[in-house]
Motif scaffolding. Structure first.
Motif, PDB file in Angstrom:
ATOM      1  N   GLU A 124       0.784  -1.233   0.000  1.00 29.72           N
ATOM      2  CA  GLU A 124       0.000   0.000   0.000  1.00 29.72           C
ATOM      3  C   GLU A 124       0.819   1.287   0.000  1.00 29.72           C
ATOM      4  OE1 GLU A 124      -3.893  -1.736   2.384  1.00 29.72           O
ATOM      5  OE2 GLU A 124      -2.035  -1.316   3.473  1.00 29.72           O
ATOM      6  N   LEU A 125       2.074   1.245   0.377  1.00 29.74           N
ATOM      7  CA  LEU A 125       2.888   2.450   0.306  1.00 29.74           C
ATOM      8  C   LEU A 125       3.100   2.836  -1.153  1.00 29.74           C
ATOM      9  CD1 LEU A 125       5.506   1.688   3.089  1.00 29.74           C
ATOM     10  CD2 LEU A 125       3.773   3.496   3.129  1.00 29.74           C
ATOM     11  N   THR A 126       3.019   4.111  -1.448  1.00 28.81           N
ATOM     12  CA  THR A 126       3.098   4.561  -2.836  1.00 28.81           C
ATOM     13  C   THR A 126       4.538   4.509  -3.343  1.00 28.81           C
ATOM     14  OG1 THR A 126       3.480   6.883  -2.270  1.00 28.81           O
ATOM     15  CG2 THR A 126       1.185   6.139  -2.412  1.00 28.81           C
ATOM     16  N   ASP A 127       4.668   4.452  -4.667  1.00 35.54           N
ATOM     17  CA  ASP A 127       5.997   4.497  -5.271  1.00 35.54           C
ATOM     18  C   ASP A 127       6.744   5.755  -4.850  1.00 35.54           C
ATOM     19  OD1 ASP A 127       5.515   2.125  -6.525  1.00 35.54           O
ATOM     20  OD2 ASP A 127       5.253   2.964  -8.540  1.00 35.54           O
ATOM     21  N   GLU A 128       6.031   6.877  -4.805  1.00 35.33           N
ATOM     22  CA  GLU A 128       6.670   8.141  -4.425  1.00 35.33           C
ATOM     23  C   GLU A 128       7.233   8.065  -3.010  1.00 35.33           C
ATOM     24  OE1 GLU A 128       5.560  12.914  -3.973  1.00 35.33           O
ATOM     25  OE2 GLU A 128       4.008  11.449  -4.482  1.00 35.33           O
ATOM     26  N   ALA A 129       6.459   7.496  -2.078  1.00 30.62           N
ATOM     27  CA  ALA A 129       6.911   7.389  -0.697  1.00 30.62           C
ATOM     28  C   ALA A 129       8.113   6.459  -0.582  1.00 30.62           C
ATOM     29  CB  ALA A 129       5.774   6.888   0.188  1.00 30.62           C
ATOM     30  N   VAL A 130       8.070   5.357  -1.327  1.00 35.26           N
ATOM     31  CA  VAL A 130       9.171   4.387  -1.276  1.00 35.26           C
ATOM     32  C   VAL A 130      10.449   4.993  -1.857  1.00 35.26           C
ATOM     33  CG1 VAL A 130       9.993   2.168  -2.174  1.00 35.26           C
ATOM     34  CG2 VAL A 130       7.651   2.388  -1.301  1.00 35.26           C
ATOM     35  N   ARG A 131      10.329   5.645  -3.014  1.00 33.92           N
ATOM     36  CA  ARG A 131      11.516   6.249  -3.638  1.00 33.92           C
ATOM     37  C   ARG A 131      12.120   7.317  -2.741  1.00 33.92           C
ATOM     38  NH1 ARG A 131       8.287   5.962  -8.546  1.00 33.92           N
ATOM     39  NH2 ARG A 131       9.089   4.279  -9.870  1.00 33.92           N
ATOM     40  N   ARG A 132      11.288   8.112  -2.101  1.00 34.10           N
ATOM     41  CA  ARG A 132      11.795   9.153  -1.225  1.00 34.10           C
ATOM     42  C   ARG A 132      12.548   8.549  -0.050  1.00 34.10           C
ATOM     43  NH1 ARG A 132      14.363  13.681  -0.543  1.00 34.10           N
ATOM     44  NH2 ARG A 132      13.857  14.750   1.409  1.00 34.10           N
ATOM     45  N   ASN A 133      12.025   7.473   0.509  1.00 34.37           N
ATOM     46  CA  ASN A 133      12.708   6.823   1.626  1.00 34.37           C
ATOM     47  C   ASN A 133      14.071   6.280   1.204  1.00 34.37           C
ATOM     48  OD1 ASN A 133      12.109   4.166   4.002  1.00 34.37           O
ATOM     49  ND2 ASN A 133      12.486   6.313   4.449  1.00 34.37           N
TER      50      ASN A 133
END
Length: 277
Positions: free
Chosen positions: A95-104
């Motif tokens: 459920e975590l978005t691609d944007e959130a994952v890439r930022r992390n």
């Protein structure tokens, strides 16, 4: 390494970073402390001649290089780097978005790589230095809600161990530090991210895990002041470990995980060996 070392600490305006700064200064060393907001450092630190607060944004390579240049202009060398900047990301793998994952990954992994690229040429020329990268017990033990964060810290752990092998003959030491829970604002909204606000996970175990982390906030067993002292002791070692677990909770979780891995490897040893002729 000179008697008075020069430290370069990222994410240094609070928590483990700030306590590392204080411990290094107390030990008689000099410190370059980076933050997105240098004004956040206490006034008593900013008045010291052995302390330099520098604005730096991770993983902006130009910002990082500018901070390193300021460190060299002020103190002439960099002996100990502490890659502390980073943040937690809680939520299910799905459920975590691609944007959130890439930022992390950008902050937790690419930021470490960018700082290393800026400081390693200096250490190679000195033929001396110690890189301390903040991994986490989550690099070795994961569970519901921490899959992506664990993946970033596992990457830091493996990068650190590879670099330790690559750089040893050049006089550079590298340690990935894997703390357990430490009483900082790590789980506060200012330092932690999660699913979109108001979103409810479809996974009950994820919902329970996130609620558990919320209850754990500021009640962890680790003392950030003692983490800073441990970093100073680590920096004094001629042959430091390539990975160091901090906290009895981290040691217990690691030992349990190792036992589980060994048990499963033994249980399925026949299938594992079946592909070897």
């Amino acid at each position: 390494m000179p008697e008075s070392r020069v430290w370069f600490v990222t994410g240094a305006s609070k928590g483990i970073g700030l306590e590392t700064v204080r411990a290094a200064l107390l030990a008689g060393d000099r410190v370059v402390a980076t933050s997105r907001r240098p004004a956040d450092f206490p006034e008593e630190l900013r008045r010291r001649d052995d302390f330099l607060a520098v604005e730096m944004t991770i993983p902006d390579s130009n910002s990082i290089q500018n901070a390193v240049d300021q460190a060299l202009d002020r103190f002439g060398r960099i002996d100990v780097v502490v890659n502390n900047a980073g943040y937690s990301l809680l939520g299910s793998v799905e459920e975590l978005t691609d944007e959130a994952v890439r930022r992390n990954f950008d902050v937790n992994v690419m930021g470490v790589l960018a700082v290393q690229r800026a400081v390693l040429p200096i250490m190679r020329e000195q033929r001396d230095g110690h890189v301390i990268n903040l991994a986490s017990i989550s690099a070795s033990v994961t569970g519901p809600a921490t899959g992506i964060y664990s993946a970033t810290k596992a990457a830091v752990l493996m990068i650190s161990e590879a670099l330790a092998a690559e750089a040893a003959e050049l006089g550079i030491r590298v340690t990935a530090v894997c703390p357990g829970g430490v009483r900082t604002d790590f789980l506060d909204p200012s330092s932690s991210r999660g699913a979109e606000e108001g979103a409810q996970s479809a996974y009950p175990r994820v919902r329970r895990a996130v609620a558990g982390y919320t209850g754990l906030n500021h009640n962890q067993s680790g003392d950030p002041r003692l983490v800073g002292k441990a970093f100073v002791e680590l920096s004094r070692m001629d042959s430091p470990p390539s990975r160091l677990y901090l906290g009895t909770d981290a040691l217990g979780a690691l030992q349990s995980k190792l036992s589980q891995v060994i048990d499963e490897a033994n249980r399925y040893a026949r299938l594992s060996a079946s592909i070897s002729e």
